[in-house]
Design an enzyme around this catalytic site. Sequence first.
Site, PDB file in Angstrom:
ATOM      1  N   GLY A  98      22.277-108.813-107.481  1.00 44.71           N
ATOM      2  CA  GLY A  98      21.592-109.738-108.373  1.00 44.71           C
ATOM      3  C   GLY A  98      20.466-110.431-107.654  1.00 44.71           C
ATOM      4  O   GLY A  98      20.062-110.028-106.552  1.00 44.71           O
ATOM      5  N   PHE A 114      20.514-113.142-106.154  1.00 47.94           N
ATOM      6  CA  PHE A 114      20.985-113.788-104.929  1.00 47.94           C
ATOM      7  C   PHE A 114      21.063-112.807-103.770  1.00 47.94           C
ATOM      8  O   PHE A 114      21.003-113.189-102.610  1.00 47.94           O
ATOM      9  CB  PHE A 114      22.369-114.397-105.169  1.00 47.94           C
ATOM     10  CG  PHE A 114      23.376-113.401-105.664  1.00 47.94           C
ATOM     11  CD1 PHE A 114      24.037-112.559-104.802  1.00 47.94           C
ATOM     12  CD2 PHE A 114      23.639-113.295-107.022  1.00 47.94           C
ATOM     13  CE1 PHE A 114      24.949-111.630-105.267  1.00 47.94           C
ATOM     14  CE2 PHE A 114      24.554-112.379-107.495  1.00 47.94           C
ATOM     15  CZ  PHE A 114      25.206-111.538-106.618  1.00 47.94           C
ATOM     16  N   GLY A 115      21.264-111.516-104.047  1.00 47.41           N
ATOM     17  CA  GLY A 115      21.462-110.519-103.008  1.00 47.41           C
ATOM     18  C   GLY A 115      22.542-109.532-103.421  1.00 47.41           C
ATOM     19  O   GLY A 115      22.829-109.368-104.602  1.00 47.41           O
ATOM     20  N   LYS A 160      29.573-111.693-100.436  1.00 47.45           N
ATOM     21  CA  LYS A 160      28.268-111.938-101.065  1.00 47.45           C
ATOM     22  C   LYS A 160      27.278-112.374 -99.999  1.00 47.45           C
ATOM     23  O   LYS A 160      27.418-113.427 -99.386  1.00 47.45           O
ATOM     24  CB  LYS A 160      28.373-112.993-102.166  1.00 47.45           C
ATOM     25  CG  LYS A 160      27.048-113.229-102.885  1.00 47.45           C
ATOM     26  CD  LYS A 160      27.215-113.973-104.207  1.00 47.45           C
ATOM     27  CE  LYS A 160      27.418-115.450-104.001  1.00 47.45           C
ATOM     28  NZ  LYS A 160      27.342-116.206-105.286  1.00 47.45           N
ATOM     29  N   ASP A 192      26.463-122.336-115.106  1.00 47.80           N
ATOM     30  CA  ASP A 192      26.028-120.939-115.171  1.00 47.80           C
ATOM     31  C   ASP A 192      27.141-120.063-115.729  1.00 47.80           C
ATOM     32  O   ASP A 192      27.436-118.992-115.191  1.00 47.80           O
ATOM     33  CB  ASP A 192      25.582-120.448-113.786  1.00 47.80           C
ATOM     34  CG  ASP A 192      24.630-119.253-113.859  1.00 47.80           C
ATOM     35  OD1 ASP A 192      24.104-118.988-114.964  1.00 47.80           O
ATOM     36  OD2 ASP A 192      24.398-118.603-112.828  1.00 47.80           O
TER      37      ASP A 192
END
Length: 863
Positions: free
Chosen positions: A531, A533-534, A551, A647
């Site tokens: 995504g 973010f990475g 993550k 979110d």
Amino acid sequence: MDTTCTRIALGTIILHLLLMGLSYLSIAEVIYSPDELLSINCGSSSNFSTRDGRNWTVDINFLTVESRINSVAAPALTPTTLMGPYTYARLSHSQFTYSFPVTAGPKFLRLFFYSTSYQNFDRTNAYFSVKFGPYTYTLLQDFNASLNADVDNDPGQPDILFREYCINIGEGERLDITFIPTITAQHQHSYAFINGIEIVSMSPYLYYTNPDDYTGVPQIVGTLSQYPIENSSALETIYRLNVAGKDITGSEDTGMLRTWKADDNYLTTQSTMSVDFGRITKLSFNMTQNYTAPDEVYRTVRNMGTNGSMNMRFNLTWQLPVDSGFTYLLRLHFCQLDPHVSLSGDLRFSIYIADQLGTDWADVLLWTYNRKGVPVVRDYVVSYIPGNREKTNLSLKMHPHHKSRIKDAQLNAIELFKISDTSCSLADPNPHLLPQPPNNTISNKKSNGTTSTIIAAVAGAVSGVVLLFFIAILIKHRKNVAVNESSNKKEGTSRNNGSLSVPTDLCRHFSIEEMRAATNNFDKVFVVGMGGFGNVYKGHIDNGSTTVAIKRLKQGSRQGIREFKNEIEMLSQLHHPNIVSLIGYCYESNEMILVYEFMDCGNLRDHLYDTDNPYLSWKHRLQTCIGVARGLDYLHTGVKQVIIHRDVKSANILLDEKWEAKVSDFGLARIGGPMGISMMTTRVNTEVKGSIGYLDPEYYKRNILTEKSDVYSFGVVLLEVLSGRQPLLHWEEKQRMSLVKWAEHCYEKGILSEIVDPELKGQIVPQCLRKFGEVALSCLLEDGTQRPSMKDIVGMLDLVLQLQDSAVNYEDSSSHSTVPLSDCSENTGLSTTSDGDGSYGRMESFVLIPDDVFSETKNPKRR
């Protein structure tokens, strides 16, 4: 002495040129003889032949009568020395059509363009579409030839564009190709043009699937399903690569004039080349036809080098840029000639395509029944690469199998084709041309002394302004750095110290070495999600005994140090069966990494739409929604201070091996007032953050955050679960573009069933559907004070589930069926019922739950 040396040098040069010329003159043995081989020199008045064996014919006889009148032929104003139909072009400001009488069957259709200016036709005005009939397939749409040529900019073929397609012609049909200028207010002088057209017959089942023999049907990557390439599909050749070998010209092909390019520009890992490997071995075409690829393709191979188990750390990797929004056919060519490989099992490897497993047991000798020198192909389909036609990379990776005697992998050739979409289109958007540095040579040719003086003056002025601008930015940047450094010192978040103020008994700290070991140095093979973010990797810690999700935040992502620190401090203190557990973090060597419990079944979104994963039954979707609601209720009421997630969306709802739902991704979460004080009275003023399509309109209009913002987002998730579609679809008609607006419209009209996911047909009890819709729409009320709390929502969804079960219990047990969820857990205990005809037993069962239980959501439009 000097004269002698000069003669020797000249002789050497002449000999070298003659040898180069011979390579062009050498025509390969024609293995396949096409029924049609038409090479059309568009715009020319004379025929000619080229050294690659093509005989180029004038085009006038293939134009329709109207097209002869509407189009013109013109020479290129900038001649090219390249071999081919590039001296003249057929051009027109109006539509023009070629019509070819051809036999039925599959054909190669090749289009040749030389992007330059022609008489009265400026190069930059070439905007047009190309279609072929009779089913009106779109090959190019609003195509700007000059822009594409400038981006491609192949030094060996400047301004030359080439497109190759595979098409099918039915019995009694003509091949009509139409060129249509894109005339708009912005492009009023647009024109269409073409320099050359080639039509070559191919074998009926070279790339298309034989309907009478499904043994070679392409496999959909990541599934056990197959994807036949039917005659109704058109294909576009994206890559045809001779792996580890040289370019192969059309004259060296097997009779169909295909060009094979070297793969060097697409290989991203180290490898070894065994060129002319096994030259003395005669190839035996027992598993495929001898015209599938030239012999040269199968005699050159790229591998990793047989240096033992060290190769287990690496992959043999190619990255192939493609257009998103399409499905692709990938053909891989293999031929085992290695003298070190004797039996099947000696050399096994895994194939990963687009980071999905194609096969874990690739063994060329196994495929050829232990016969060496036998070419074989494997076809895979990459099903719909998500995106809106932007460029993305399709990766191909080969990884040695741990049980292989020789730790290696190998490949001979790659072919990649784009498959026409549901609208019969293969067209991609024009590329974005990056700013180019000024070309002084061109400027000097075009400018006189006066113009140069003006340009110099303007440039000087602009330079001065730019210099002042950059000085201002530099000052501002230094101030920001000072502020950030001061802030970091106060918070103890310097990137250099590698530690955060998190109690070790709540959260574990990992070293970067542990993270690299857990992911095989962040090998892309282990990527299970990605995504803004990475990437998220599947990793193994504690000597492989524990599987985790890792993550890794990439630099420049929307999540920075604040969100990273926020998630650690927040999640390390949350303990609930419906909240994902944080195991630890790594914060060193310029890395920000979070380690979570591994959720075997991925996220909820990937089981609702745009996926090959198993779809969830209605009952299981209800159970998932209840689990999420309980997790959010815990955040709002079960901890010391109210936590607002900010979110909530289907992609942030994870499913474990038992298909239990857990809320994840707390990077944007905010802490509100102490528990027991209503957030509706202690509102948080904050910068608006969240995901488009899920944002509470009251939040983004007034910048006031309450726990009811999570309730709104959860209402959107409920509609996603019901409809199996995204919250926003920009290509849909206006009424259906927003899922929320569409659902509200359907509910008001009494036709909520129109939004139901087709996968759920026959599974939802009618009254259950109505009540579920009421719950969802009550969450979406514009006035946040009117929305129910998460605690109330949990109770209402429990009753919705009871409505479903109370009707299902009266069904005949023979109508029960189980959704295949065994991919994640062999014994999930989850099943769904489907009657097939829409009947749900005795309707008296509905009176078990009073209708007024839902009085709070009776009128979702209430303010």
